[in-house]
Design an enzyme around this catalytic site. Structure first.
Site, PDB file in Angstrom:
ATOM      1  N   HIS A 110       0.868  -1.175   0.000  1.00  0.00           N
ATOM      2  CA  HIS A 110       0.000   0.000   0.000  1.00  0.00           C
ATOM      3  C   HIS A 110       0.912   1.234   0.000  1.00  0.00           C
ATOM      4  CE1 HIS A 110      -2.797   2.938   1.795  1.00  0.00           C
ATOM      5  NE2 HIS A 110      -3.791   2.117   1.487  1.00  0.00           N
ATOM      6  N   ASP A 113       3.125  -5.056   7.885  1.00  0.00           N
ATOM      7  CA  ASP A 113       1.923  -4.225   7.780  1.00  0.00           C
ATOM      8  C   ASP A 113       0.715  -5.164   7.884  1.00  0.00           C
ATOM      9  OD1 ASP A 113      -0.315  -2.846   6.976  1.00  0.00           O
ATOM     10  OD2 ASP A 113       0.539  -2.102   5.093  1.00  0.00           O
ATOM     11  N   GLN A 138      -4.550  -5.272   6.732  1.00  0.00           N
ATOM     12  CA  GLN A 138      -5.572  -6.124   6.111  1.00  0.00           C
ATOM     13  C   GLN A 138      -5.642  -7.503   6.757  1.00  0.00           C
ATOM     14  OE1 GLN A 138      -7.771  -5.300   3.718  1.00  0.00           O
ATOM     15  NE2 GLN A 138      -6.988  -3.212   3.624  1.00  0.00           N
ATOM     16  N   LYS A 190     -10.239  -0.900  10.490  1.00  0.00           N
ATOM     17  CA  LYS A 190     -10.445  -2.072   9.623  1.00  0.00           C
ATOM     18  C   LYS A 190     -10.769  -3.310  10.461  1.00  0.00           C
ATOM     19  CE  LYS A 190      -7.178  -0.501   6.088  1.00  0.00           C
ATOM     20  NZ  LYS A 190      -7.943   0.230   5.094  1.00  0.00           N
ATOM     21  N   CYS A 212      -4.763   2.661  -3.675  1.00  0.00           N
ATOM     22  CA  CYS A 212      -3.494   3.136  -3.094  1.00  0.00           C
ATOM     23  C   CYS A 212      -2.352   2.163  -3.354  1.00  0.00           C
ATOM     24  CB  CYS A 212      -3.630   3.412  -1.599  1.00  0.00           C
ATOM     25  SG  CYS A 212      -4.786   4.722  -1.236  1.00  0.00           S
TER      26      CYS A 212
END
Lengths: 415, 139
Positions: free
Chosen positions: A132, A209, A212, A235, A373
């Site tokens: 991202h 990261d 998600q 999220k 993104c």
């Protein structure tokens, strides 16, 4: 992908779960909302909304500062929220959990703080081709400032990291590796445990990261042995404006503060400041207290359902939707990795994602369209953007049926 | 016809449609039938970047009036571009500067004007007016 032999839908009472999310009953453009944009942000259960409501109605005070009852109560509640997150990630210590405003802020904090002592001209940082922008730009900017080199792990056509190539990228100049756990655009679940092991065999720290990943899968930072893990609250069915930077104690102690100010200190004179212990040295200013409390409520909520059940049910939704979408003439799924979460990006030959998204919205269906993104990834696939449907555990096969039916109608309108 | 008269004509056209489906179908038809911008004018400097769909727009002054041509990679955007050109093209720079463009709201397409990551329509209107200001300054 193979069809699951047994149905897991029975494990979850979807009707009861849906009743916990007030927004799911609203109408959009006169139609019952179908919310398939969970990758952008997830909806909030009533327990999270209530926790935030209660905070402002009954608990509001500043933390870590007052001797009065309200301040002490909310300090305890906020620190309990930190402990909830620690336990959820199986971190060794609560002070390894730093509250931030979200994934983007966490990556910026780390990149900036890490660079101060650890990056010199000629050093190298490795990220992947499916990151991202939030996990590209902070590192890219840092490399420009420090005259360091940003190296990119390539991906296959299916959307999987090429691990052999990753190993070749590592050199004695490599200072940190920052890779996504799960791709927001492709849904690919990356073999991060393997990546971390390879990096550690050469004494290189790794940041994952997890923006998600946390809504879909259980994360055990000790088992992964990652040095840093970052994610956002919103999220994960929690509030916007709150996020987490997990860091191993030894790393967080070593890194200098990022932003400084109120709350980050032990003593201040005009000559010198002694900074507070972890995690406060990274938490300048009054934090998003309601956010932290709300995030803990969200974690409690998903744990009452169970991430294993959630993952199994979402996998079923993924297979069901993939199967139905593949049957549509001219539709191409972008990202066909073996290990995926319930995220499907696709394009329809000859049609622009914006047109499809606009018409789907007119019929009450929320999907994401555009580059998500991840412009370098779009360049890799040679498309201007995709349509992305991302499912959460409150979505249903009936919604997928309606979505597929509506999509075919939209395609006919545009052709 | 004045800009306002053309706007009213479009509003009447759209009033005939019973639901949003027909309105969008009409926009899609307009997009499909719009004369393209000349390929030589489809250059990087004529590109108005929206986050999702892109618009190329070219303007020139003919007999004191501005003529716009444009194209987009998305068909609904192209339909909206076609409407904008129908309203503004072949008018003097001053008439274009003074135009209010209320018809967008009246035909129920206001949401395409939100300054978000959508379709560049707002940027396009700005560019059309900026071109008019530039031509007005020259004359």
């Amino acid at each position: 992908m193979t069809e699951l032999k047994t149905s897991t839908s029975l494990l979850l009472n979807i009707e009861a779960i849906r009743a916990d999310f007030p927004i799911l009953s609203r109408k959009v453009n006169g139609k019952q909302l179908i919310y398939f944009d969970n990758g952008a942000t997830a909806q909030k259960p009533v327990s999270v909304i209530d926790a935030i409501d209660t905070y402002y109605k009954n608990q509001n005070a500043n933390i870590h500062r007052g001797v009065h009852t309200l301040s002490q109560e909310i300090t305890v509640a906020y620190e309990n929220a930190r402990t909830t997150i620690q336990k959820h990630l199986n971190a060794k210590h609560a002070h390894e959990i730093v509250f931030t405003s979200g994934t983007t802020a966490s990556v910026n904090l780390l990149a900036s703080s890490f660079a101060k002592k650890n990056i010199q001209a000629g050093d190298e940082i490795i990220i992947s081709a499916m990151e991202h922008h939030s996990n590209i730009l902070p590192w890219q900017q840092l490399c420009e400032e420090k005259d360091a080199l940003l190296k990119i792990i390539p991906i296959s056509k299916e959307g999987e990291l090429i691990i052999d190539e990753f190993e070749k990228l590592i050199s004695n100049k490599t200072k940190i590796i920052a890779v996504t756990h799960i791709s927001n655009t492709l849904g690919t679940i990356n073999p991060i445990k393997k990546i971390i092991a390879i990096a550690h065999s050469k004494n290189i720290p790794v940041m994952i990261d997890g923006a998600q990943a946390v809504p879909h899968t259980a994360v055990d930072v000790q088992e992964l042995d990652c040095d840093f893990y970052v994610f956002s609250g919103h999220k994960l069915f929690g509030p916007t404006g709150v996020g987490v930077l997990y860091g191993k104690e030894k790393w967080l102690n070593e890194l200098p503060p990022y932003q400084v100010g109120g709350g980050t200190i032990k003593t201040v004179t005009f000559e010198k400041t002694e900074y507070a212990d972890l995690p406060l040295k990274f938490e300048a200013g009054t934090p998003h207290i309601a956010g932290g409390i709300g995030l803990a409520a969200a974690i409690d909520y998903i744990n009452t359902i169970g991430l294993e059940k959630i993952a199994a049910y979402e996998h079923e939704l993924l297979l069901y939707a993939t199967d139905a979408l593949q049957k549509i003439d001219g539709l191409k799924i972008i990202g066909t990795a073996k290990n995926k979460v319930s995220v499907i990006s696709f394009i329809v030959e000859g049609l622009h994602p914006f047109d499809i998204g606009t018409l789907l919205d007119q019929m009450g269906i929320a999907v994401r369209t555009g580059h998500h993104c991840t412009q370098p990834l779009m360049q890799f696939y040679g498309v201007p953007g995709t349509i992305r449907a991302s499912f959460a555990f409150y979505n249903t096969k009936q919604e997928i049926d309606e979505f597929v039916k509506t999509l075919m109608r939209v395609i006919n309108m545009l052709k | 016809m004045t800009i306002e008269e053309i706007e009213n004509e479009i509003v009447e056209e759209f009033e005939m449609f019973e639901d949003w489906m027909q309105r969008y179908e009409h926009l899609i038809d307009l997009g499909k039938s719009m004369p393209m911008i000349e390929e030589k004018n489809k250059t990087e400097d004529k590109l108005i970047k929206g986050c999702q769909s892109q618009v190329w727009m070219h303007s020139e002054l003919k007999d004191g009036k501005i003529v716009y041509t444009a194209d987009s990679d998305a068909i609904i955007t192209k339909g909206m571009v076609a409407l904008m050109i129908r309203v503004l093209s072949n008018h003097t720079p001053q008439e274009i500067i003074d135009s209010k463009l209320d018809f967008i709201e009246k035909i129920g397409l206001t949401k395409h004007l939100s300054p978000t990551r959508s379709n560049g329509l707002l940027s396009m209107i700005k560019q059309m007016k900026l071109d008019a200001i530039a031509y007005a300054a020259k004359s």
